[in-house]
Design a protein around this motif. Structure first.
Motif, PDB file in Angstrom:
ATOM      1  N   PRO A  30      17.344 -23.276  12.741  1.00  0.00           N
ATOM      2  CA  PRO A  30      17.916 -22.735  11.439  1.00  0.00           C
ATOM      3  C   PRO A  30      17.300 -21.488  11.177  1.00  0.00           C
ATOM      4  O   PRO A  30      18.006 -20.641  10.489  1.00  0.00           O
ATOM      5  CB  PRO A  30      17.204 -23.729  10.565  1.00  0.00           C
ATOM      6  CG  PRO A  30      17.025 -24.917  11.246  1.00  0.00           C
ATOM      7  CD  PRO A  30      16.548 -24.472  12.749  1.00  0.00           C
ATOM      8  N   LEU A  31      16.026 -20.920  11.661  1.00  0.00           N
ATOM      9  CA  LEU A  31      15.662 -19.448  11.326  1.00  0.00           C
ATOM     10  C   LEU A  31      16.137 -18.600  12.143  1.00  0.00           C
ATOM     11  O   LEU A  31      16.777 -17.368  11.498  1.00  0.00           O
ATOM     12  CB  LEU A  31      14.063 -19.526  11.617  1.00  0.00           C
ATOM     13  CG  LEU A  31      13.312 -20.207  10.735  1.00  0.00           C
ATOM     14  CD1 LEU A  31      11.869 -20.195  11.529  1.00  0.00           C
ATOM     15  CD2 LEU A  31      13.121 -19.915   9.247  1.00  0.00           C
ATOM     16  N   ALA A  32      16.661 -18.864  13.367  1.00  0.00           N
ATOM     17  CA  ALA A  32      17.450 -18.013  14.177  1.00  0.00           C
ATOM     18  C   ALA A  32      18.848 -17.682  13.681  1.00  0.00           C
ATOM     19  O   ALA A  32      19.426 -16.672  13.733  1.00  0.00           O
ATOM     20  CB  ALA A  32      17.415 -18.518  15.663  1.00  0.00           C
ATOM     21  N   GLN A  33      19.437 -18.800  13.093  1.00  0.00           N
ATOM     22  CA  GLN A  33      20.879 -18.767  12.641  1.00  0.00           C
ATOM     23  C   GLN A  33      21.100 -17.936  11.452  1.00  0.00           C
ATOM     24  O   GLN A  33      21.997 -17.248  11.305  1.00  0.00           O
ATOM     25  CB  GLN A  33      21.324 -20.163  12.229  1.00  0.00           C
ATOM     26  CG  GLN A  33      21.661 -21.042  13.420  1.00  0.00           C
ATOM     27  CD  GLN A  33      21.806 -22.574  13.185  1.00  0.00           C
ATOM     28  OE1 GLN A  33      21.590 -23.005  11.883  1.00  0.00           O
ATOM     29  NE2 GLN A  33      22.777 -23.208  13.926  1.00  0.00           N
ATOM     30  N   MET A  34      19.948 -17.557  10.746  1.00  0.00           N
ATOM     31  CA  MET A  34      19.914 -16.712   9.563  1.00  0.00           C
ATOM     32  C   MET A  34      20.061 -15.326  10.242  1.00  0.00           C
ATOM     33  O   MET A  34      20.989 -14.366   9.497  1.00  0.00           O
ATOM     34  CB  MET A  34      18.758 -16.698   8.914  1.00  0.00           C
ATOM     35  CG  MET A  34      18.606 -18.095   8.016  1.00  0.00           C
ATOM     36  SD  MET A  34      17.230 -17.753   6.891  1.00  0.00           S
ATOM     37  CE  MET A  34      15.860 -17.412   7.894  1.00  0.00           C
ATOM     38  N   ILE A  35      19.770 -14.956  11.264  1.00  0.00           N
ATOM     39  CA  ILE A  35      20.029 -13.721  12.184  1.00  0.00           C
ATOM     40  C   ILE A  35      21.164 -13.454  12.804  1.00  0.00           C
ATOM     41  O   ILE A  35      21.884 -12.753  12.907  1.00  0.00           O
ATOM     42  CB  ILE A  35      18.752 -13.255  12.751  1.00  0.00           C
ATOM     43  CG1 ILE A  35      17.433 -13.325  12.021  1.00  0.00           C
ATOM     44  CG2 ILE A  35      19.238 -11.928  13.806  1.00  0.00           C
ATOM     45  CD1 ILE A  35      16.118 -13.251  12.990  1.00  0.00           C
TER      46      ILE A  35
END
Length: 184
Positions: A30-35
């Motif tokens: 989920p953190l990577a998906q923000m980028i």
């Protein structure tokens, strides 16, 4: 002489690594998906380096052929049965297993067993590129340019994850924590 067969300790290490890889995936993706979302790149492409390192770590810890494949198969079955984050139904059996198989092929071709930074870098790179390609084939079907961008990011992220796996294995070796596991 090192045994070619997996010991009970090896299987325990595999179970811990498989579970750890899945646990970290639920936080990192989920953190990577923000980028990656605005770039139309799946988040797992970048986050993959963080959870593919557990496949490389299995090979580095045991020094045995098939270790990464066993961990990836455990993950595939767990994700398919539980339906956790990253589950794509039965396609998960294909997408997860291909990453472990890619590690095994890389290590076989290179003649290494997760023993050095270079082979771990290559193993992580192979795992993440294979996993990203498998997910693309099974689900996303990205156009050529975003696919190439995704695979490039996967290669970089996976290679870095492989280096982290190498450093972790080296630290475990020095500490003596896994002295009875096959690779040490």
């Amino acid at each position: 002489m090192r045994s070619r067969h997996f010991s009970l300790v090896d299987y325990l290490v595999f179970a811990v690594l498989a579970a750890s890889g899945l646990a970290i995936k639920t936080v990192v993706v989920p953190l990577a998906q923000m980028i990656t979302g605005p770039l139309l790149i799946p988040g797992g492409v970048v986050a993959g380096g963080f959870y593919m390192l557990f496949l490389v770590l299995a090979s580095a810890i045991t020094g045995k052929r098939g270790a990464a494949l066993v961990v990836s198969l455990l993950q595939a079955v767990l994700v398919t049965i539980t339906g956790t984050l990253g589950s794509h139904g039965a396609a998960s059996l294909f997408t997860y297993s291909l990453s472990g198989l890619a590690v095994e092929i890389w290590l076989l071709i290179s003649g290494h067993r997760g023993c050095c930074a270079l082979c771990c870098f290559g193993a992580g790179l192979a795992a993440n590129v294979a996993g990203s390609l498998a997910v693309n084939l099974a689900l996303f079907r990205l156009p050529p340019v975003p696919l190439l961008l995704s695979l490039s990011a996967a290669a970089f992220s996976g290679g870095l994850g492989g280096l982290v796996a190498h450093l972790a294995a080296r630290s475990l070796k020095r500490s003596g924590i896994l002295r009875s596991a096959g690779g040490f």
